[in-house]
Motif scaffolding. Structure first.
Motif, PDB file in Angstrom:
ATOM      1  N   ARG A   1       0.720  -1.341  -0.026  1.00 54.05           N
ATOM      2  CA  ARG A   1      -0.121  -0.098   0.140  1.00 54.05           C
ATOM      3  C   ARG A   1       0.872   1.094  -0.159  1.00 54.05           C
ATOM      4  NH1 ARG A   1      -3.275  -2.478   4.193  1.00 54.05           N
ATOM      5  NH2 ARG A   1      -2.261  -0.828   5.539  1.00 54.05           N
ATOM      6  N   ASN A   2       1.905   1.278   0.547  1.00 52.67           N
ATOM      7  CA  ASN A   2       2.864   2.410   0.720  1.00 52.67           C
ATOM      8  C   ASN A   2       3.686   2.408  -0.350  1.00 52.67           C
ATOM      9  OD1 ASN A   2       5.208   4.215   1.167  1.00 52.67           O
ATOM     10  ND2 ASN A   2       4.400   4.131   3.513  1.00 52.67           N
ATOM     11  N   PRO A   3       3.714   3.376  -1.296  1.00 50.69           N
ATOM     12  CA  PRO A   3       4.363   3.434  -2.666  1.00 50.69           C
ATOM     13  C   PRO A   3       5.920   3.638  -2.303  1.00 50.69           C
ATOM     14  CG  PRO A   3       2.436   5.261  -2.753  1.00 50.69           C
ATOM     15  CD  PRO A   3       2.661   4.640  -1.213  1.00 50.69           C
ATOM     16  N   THR A   4       6.315   4.371  -1.344  1.00 51.67           N
ATOM     17  CA  THR A   4       7.733   4.276  -0.991  1.00 51.67           C
ATOM     18  C   THR A   4       8.556   2.853  -0.666  1.00 51.67           C
ATOM     19  OG1 THR A   4       7.563   6.508  -0.380  1.00 51.67           O
ATOM     20  CG2 THR A   4       9.569   5.476   0.218  1.00 51.67           C
ATOM     21  N   ALA A   5       7.509   2.381   0.422  1.00 57.01           N
ATOM     22  CA  ALA A   5       7.828   1.109   0.748  1.00 57.01           C
ATOM     23  C   ALA A   5       7.967  -0.227  -0.500  1.00 57.01           C
ATOM     24  CB  ALA A   5       7.072   0.316   1.696  1.00 57.01           C
ATOM     25  N   LEU A   6       7.005   0.339  -1.258  1.00 57.24           N
ATOM     26  CA  LEU A   6       7.081  -0.722  -2.495  1.00 57.24           C
ATOM     27  C   LEU A   6       8.294  -0.551  -3.162  1.00 57.24           C
ATOM     28  CD1 LEU A   6       5.371  -2.934  -3.998  1.00 57.24           C
ATOM     29  CD2 LEU A   6       4.043  -1.098  -5.098  1.00 57.24           C
ATOM     30  N   TYR A   7       8.474   0.588  -3.322  1.00 57.38           N
ATOM     31  CA  TYR A   7       9.768   0.790  -4.337  1.00 57.38           C
ATOM     32  C   TYR A   7      10.780   0.559  -3.962  1.00 57.38           C
ATOM     33  CZ  TYR A   7      12.889   3.522  -7.343  1.00 57.38           C
ATOM     34  OH  TYR A   7      14.310   4.098  -8.161  1.00 57.38           O
ATOM     35  N   ILE A   8      11.278   0.540  -2.701  1.00 60.53           N
ATOM     36  CA  ILE A   8      12.392  -0.109  -1.736  1.00 60.53           C
ATOM     37  C   ILE A   8      12.415  -1.411  -1.823  1.00 60.53           C
ATOM     38  CG2 ILE A   8      13.690  -0.070   0.367  1.00 60.53           C
ATOM     39  CD1 ILE A   8      12.808   2.657   1.016  1.00 60.53           C
ATOM     40  N   SER A   9      11.189  -1.966  -1.489  1.00 61.08           N
ATOM     41  CA  SER A   9      11.099  -3.521  -1.831  1.00 61.08           C
ATOM     42  C   SER A   9      11.435  -3.970  -2.946  1.00 61.08           C
ATOM     43  CB  SER A   9       9.428  -4.078  -1.566  1.00 61.08           C
ATOM     44  OG  SER A   9       9.120  -3.362  -0.163  1.00 61.08           O
ATOM     45  N   ILE A  10      11.010  -3.451  -4.197  1.00 59.70           N
ATOM     46  CA  ILE A  10      11.372  -3.851  -5.425  1.00 59.70           C
ATOM     47  C   ILE A  10      12.938  -3.645  -5.758  1.00 59.70           C
ATOM     48  CG2 ILE A  10      11.138  -3.646  -7.738  1.00 59.70           C
ATOM     49  CD1 ILE A  10       7.950  -2.939  -7.342  1.00 59.70           C
ATOM     50  N   GLY A  11      13.344  -2.920  -5.201  1.00 60.90           N
ATOM     51  CA  GLY A  11      14.702  -2.265  -5.299  1.00 60.90           C
ATOM     52  C   GLY A  11      15.696  -3.551  -4.659  1.00 60.90           C
TER      53      GLY A  11
ATOM     54  N   THR B   1       8.986 -15.162 -13.720  1.00 65.00           N
ATOM     55  CA  THR B   1       8.087 -14.221 -13.971  1.00 65.00           C
ATOM     56  C   THR B   1       8.278 -13.133 -13.021  1.00 65.00           C
ATOM     57  OG1 THR B   1       6.633 -16.108 -15.087  1.00 65.00           O
ATOM     58  CG2 THR B   1       5.630 -13.885 -14.456  1.00 65.00           C
ATOM     59  N   VAL B   2       8.055 -13.469 -11.556  1.00 65.06           N
ATOM     60  CA  VAL B   2       8.154 -12.303 -10.496  1.00 65.06           C
ATOM     61  C   VAL B   2       9.599 -11.576 -10.774  1.00 65.06           C
ATOM     62  CG1 VAL B   2       8.481 -12.012  -8.087  1.00 65.06           C
ATOM     63  CG2 VAL B   2       6.754 -13.720  -9.039  1.00 65.06           C
ATOM     64  N   ILE B   3      10.617 -12.082 -10.929  1.00 65.41           N
ATOM     65  CA  ILE B   3      11.845 -11.350 -11.091  1.00 65.41           C
ATOM     66  C   ILE B   3      11.776 -10.549 -12.358  1.00 65.41           C
ATOM     67  CG2 ILE B   3      14.226 -11.499 -11.725  1.00 65.41           C
ATOM     68  CD1 ILE B   3      14.282 -14.030  -9.778  1.00 65.41           C
ATOM     69  N   VAL B   4      11.488 -10.999 -13.677  1.00 64.98           N
ATOM     70  CA  VAL B   4      11.296 -10.187 -14.712  1.00 64.98           C
ATOM     71  C   VAL B   4      10.330  -9.104 -14.479  1.00 64.98           C
ATOM     72  CG1 VAL B   4      10.439 -10.009 -17.066  1.00 64.98           C
ATOM     73  CG2 VAL B   4      11.815 -12.038 -16.446  1.00 64.98           C
ATOM     74  N   GLY B   5       9.001  -9.279 -13.735  1.00 59.93           N
ATOM     75  CA  GLY B   5       7.912  -8.144 -13.529  1.00 59.93           C
ATOM     76  C   GLY B   5       8.498  -7.241 -12.782  1.00 59.93           C
ATOM     77  N   LEU B   6       9.109  -7.588 -11.734  1.00 55.16           N
ATOM     78  CA  LEU B   6       9.673  -6.620 -10.739  1.00 55.16           C
ATOM     79  C   LEU B   6      10.595  -5.873 -11.085  1.00 55.16           C
ATOM     80  CD1 LEU B   6       9.325  -8.516  -7.264  1.00 55.16           C
ATOM     81  CD2 LEU B   6       7.752  -6.830  -8.046  1.00 55.16           C
ATOM     82  N   ASN B   7      11.703  -6.364 -12.047  1.00 57.75           N
ATOM     83  CA  ASN B   7      12.763  -5.645 -12.406  1.00 57.75           C
ATOM     84  C   ASN B   7      12.242  -4.664 -13.704  1.00 57.75           C
ATOM     85  OD1 ASN B   7      15.527  -6.353 -11.591  1.00 57.75           O
ATOM     86  ND2 ASN B   7      14.678  -8.353 -11.411  1.00 57.75           N
ATOM     87  N   ALA B   8      11.250  -4.906 -14.501  1.00 61.78           N
ATOM     88  CA  ALA B   8      10.671  -4.102 -15.341  1.00 61.78           C
ATOM     89  C   ALA B   8       9.963  -3.024 -14.699  1.00 61.78           C
ATOM     90  CB  ALA B   8       9.695  -5.122 -16.208  1.00 61.78           C
ATOM     91  N   TRP B   9       9.331  -3.222 -13.702  1.00 64.80           N
ATOM     92  CA  TRP B   9       8.724  -2.227 -13.000  1.00 64.80           C
ATOM     93  C   TRP B   9       9.876  -1.039 -12.339  1.00 64.80           C
ATOM     94  CZ3 TRP B   9       8.214   0.413  -8.426  1.00 64.80           C
ATOM     95  CH2 TRP B   9       7.244   0.998  -8.290  1.00 64.80           C
ATOM     96  N   LEU B  10      10.770  -1.902 -11.522  1.00 70.66           N
ATOM     97  CA  LEU B  10      12.011  -1.121 -11.179  1.00 70.66           C
ATOM     98  C   LEU B  10      12.482  -0.234 -12.176  1.00 70.66           C
ATOM     99  CD1 LEU B  10      13.534  -0.372  -8.613  1.00 70.66           C
ATOM    100  CD2 LEU B  10      15.020  -2.229  -9.368  1.00 70.66           C
ATOM    101  N   LEU B  11      12.814  -0.799 -13.188  1.00 69.16           N
ATOM    102  CA  LEU B  11      13.451   0.031 -14.335  1.00 69.16           C
ATOM    103  C   LEU B  11      12.760   1.148 -14.921  1.00 69.16           C
ATOM    104  CD1 LEU B  11      15.026  -3.049 -16.337  1.00 69.16           C
ATOM    105  CD2 LEU B  11      16.163  -1.118 -15.157  1.00 69.16           C
ATOM    106  N   TRP B  12      11.582   0.815 -15.094  1.00 65.54           N
ATOM    107  CA  TRP B  12      10.422   1.998 -15.657  1.00 65.54           C
ATOM    108  C   TRP B  12      10.228   2.836 -14.267  1.00 65.54           C
ATOM    109  CZ3 TRP B  12       8.138   3.740 -19.582  1.00 65.54           C
ATOM    110  CH2 TRP B  12       6.925   4.536 -19.369  1.00 65.54           C
ATOM    111  N   GLU B  13      10.345   2.814 -13.277  1.00 66.28           N
ATOM    112  CA  GLU B  13      10.071   3.865 -12.228  1.00 66.28           C
ATOM    113  C   GLU B  13      11.427   4.681 -12.065  1.00 66.28           C
ATOM    114  OE1 GLU B  13       7.665   4.888 -10.186  1.00 66.28           O
ATOM    115  OE2 GLU B  13       6.368   3.637 -11.808  1.00 66.28           O
ATOM    116  N   THR B  14      12.667   3.677 -12.373  1.00 62.87           N
ATOM    117  CA  THR B  14      14.010   4.610 -12.101  1.00 62.87           C
ATOM    118  C   THR B  14      14.185   5.459 -13.369  1.00 62.87           C
ATOM    119  OG1 THR B  14      14.942   2.750 -11.229  1.00 62.87           O
ATOM    120  CG2 THR B  14      16.486   4.021 -12.166  1.00 62.87           C
ATOM    121  N   PHE B  15      13.804   4.878 -14.493  1.00 55.99           N
ATOM    122  CA  PHE B  15      13.875   6.114 -15.847  1.00 55.99           C
ATOM    123  C   PHE B  15      12.997   7.304 -15.703  1.00 55.99           C
ATOM    124  CE2 PHE B  15      15.816   2.016 -18.044  1.00 55.99           C
ATOM    125  CZ  PHE B  15      16.922   2.368 -18.055  1.00 55.99           C
ATOM    126  N   LEU B  16      11.897   6.792 -15.028  1.00 49.87           N
ATOM    127  CA  LEU B  16      11.043   8.118 -15.010  1.00 49.87           C
ATOM    128  C   LEU B  16      11.467   9.116 -13.935  1.00 49.87           C
ATOM    129  CD1 LEU B  16       7.317   6.619 -14.620  1.00 49.87           C
ATOM    130  CD2 LEU B  16       8.455   7.784 -16.563  1.00 49.87           C
TER     131      LEU B  16
END
Length: 437
Positions: free
Chosen positions: A205-215, A419-434
């Motif tokens: 639920r917490n966007p910042t926690a989610l971002y660090i978690s995916i990191g 699938t989890v690793i690919v999906g989370l890394n794709a999300w992390l890359l997208w957020e990082t580039f943004l």
């Protein structure tokens, strides 16, 4: 499958470590112990420290469940590496060369070389930061000093593979010892720590926690570790019969699982230390390694705390660089069947890492090192899928694995993790580039 000359992986150490034919469990376990510890150092390298520090400082013990989950995924993938190496006698790079076209193999090799250079960059910068914290050496000078570790690597390789393993295990013990002392001084809330290992909805639920978690998840599995493990497991000289192969797989999996459990402790210790020291004392904004070093001793009231922290960081960087050298040799030999002298291979890798590090420090200042570490993790994330997917595909292919092919339940689990690793890394890359735009 294309016909390929079957040159063994790391021929200078291939099957050089004897395995007892008879004997009890512990005698055999000792013979197989080692490769897992070389792999585990990639899970506690300086590139992971920033995310663990930020997670603990901002959210206390809450993200311990993420570290646990990511470590379980790593244990599964490294177990698949053991199966591939033992069952086929090929490492992941060689298996890619055997089963893909030359064009695809060359593309995968380029990606892997970039990932190794990026990992080397994180280790180099982490070691340089540690030298600055301990001895006041400027970062640019520290970066150049860490390049001299090539001499240590060459010396150990000339002595034998067991010496490499012994040094790595010793350094891991130093890192673990430093954090045990730190945790005793920090006196974390044991009930809070145990609760942190239980998944909580707040992480999502917490966007910042989610971002660090995916990191944390995205940076956990190092792509070069998959190539490395499938090769160095073949340093053991088991008999080429199904019974002994099953034994080698069993002990290889135990070795890596125990070693990765130690890596779990160290990663969790960084987060616990950060939470106990900074989160509950009003220093939730601590995210950089240098800031953590400056605050540890004053906040804890324990003078050696900062020194121990820096020693562990230096040990972490130097340990990781040993395995990076071997991984570089493995992928070049496996994909291209090109052998370079170890000193030349190491020098080339170091130069690729040193140049961007020095340019960034000189022109952007020493405060830019955190961004450099983040960039290295992004590059690793880009390459990860191209190592995980072939590994899962090969170990699930009966044509390659024979009776050692993944059973149906393991196939489903392995593809789910991929699938989890690919999906989370794709999300992390997208957020990082943004964030960079």
């Amino acid at each position: 499958m294309k016909k390929t000359e079957r040159i063994p992986s790391l021929p200078e150490v291939h099957r050089t470590i004897k395995v007892p034919v008879g004997g009890g469990f512990w005698r055999k376990m000792l013979a197989y112990t080692g490769p897992g510890y070389l792999v585990s150092v990639g899970y506690m390298d300086p590139g992971n420290w920033a995310t663990d520090l930020a997670g603990g400082a901002q959210f206390g013990y809450m993200l311990l469940s993420v570290i646990l989950f990511s470590n379980l995924m790593a244990i599964l993938l490294q177990a698949l590496c053991v199966k591939l190496g033992v069952a086929t006698g090929r490492d992941l790079a060689q298996a890619c060369r055997d089963n893909y076209s030359p064009r695809v193999s060359f593309f995968l090799w380029i990606l892997c070389e970039i990932a190794i250079a990026a990992c080397d960059l994180a280790e180099l910068v982490g070691s340089a930061i540690a030298l600055q914290l301990l001895f006041g050496i400027p970062l640019a000078v520290g970066v150049c000093i860490t390049a001299l570790d090539v001499l240590m690597v060459l010396f150990l390789q000339s002595k034998g593979f067991r010496y490499v393993e012994a040094l790595v295990i010793t350094i891991i013990a130093v890192i673990g010892g430093c954090f045990i002392v730190e945790l005793i001084a920090a006196r974390p809330d044991l009930a809070g720590v145990l609760q942190g290992f239980i998944p909580q909805s707040e992480v999502v639920r917490n966007p910042t926690a989610l971002y660090i978690s995916i990191g944390i998840l995205g940076a956990t599995v190092m792509p070069h570790n998959l190539y490395l493990h499938s090769s160095i497991v073949q340093t053991r000289d088991w008999q080429e019969i199904p019974e002994k192969k099953r034994e080698a797989i069993k002990f290889g999996m135990i070795d890596s699982s125990v070693a990765l459990s130690i890596a779990l402790f160290i990663n969790a210790a960084i987060l616990i230390l950060s939470a106990a020291t900074f989160h509950f004392s009003g220093h939730q904004d601590v995210a950089e390694i240098q800031d953590a070093y400056k605050l540890l001793s004053p906040v804890l009231g324990f003078a050696p705390a900062s020194i121990l922290f820096a020693i562990a960081l230096l040990a972490s960087g130097q340990n990781s660089t040993l395995t990076g050298t071997l991984a570089g040799q493995i992928v070049m030999e496996g994909f291209l069947q090109i052998r370079l002298k170890p000193w030349l291979r190491r020098l080339l890798t170091r130069l690729v890492a040193i140049v961007p590090a020095l340019l960034t420090i000189v022109f952007l200042g020493e405060g830019s090192t955190t961004n450099l570490l983040i960039m290295s993790q992004v590059i690793l994330s880009l390459q990860l899928s191209f190592a995980v997917i072939p590994l899962v595909m090969f170990t699930s292919d009966r044509r390659l694995m024979g009776e050692f092919v993944n059973p149906r339940w393991l196939k489903v689990l392995a593809y789910a993790v991929a699938t989890v690793i690919v999906g989370l890394n794709a999300w992390l890359l997208w957020e990082t580039f943004l964030g960079w735009l």
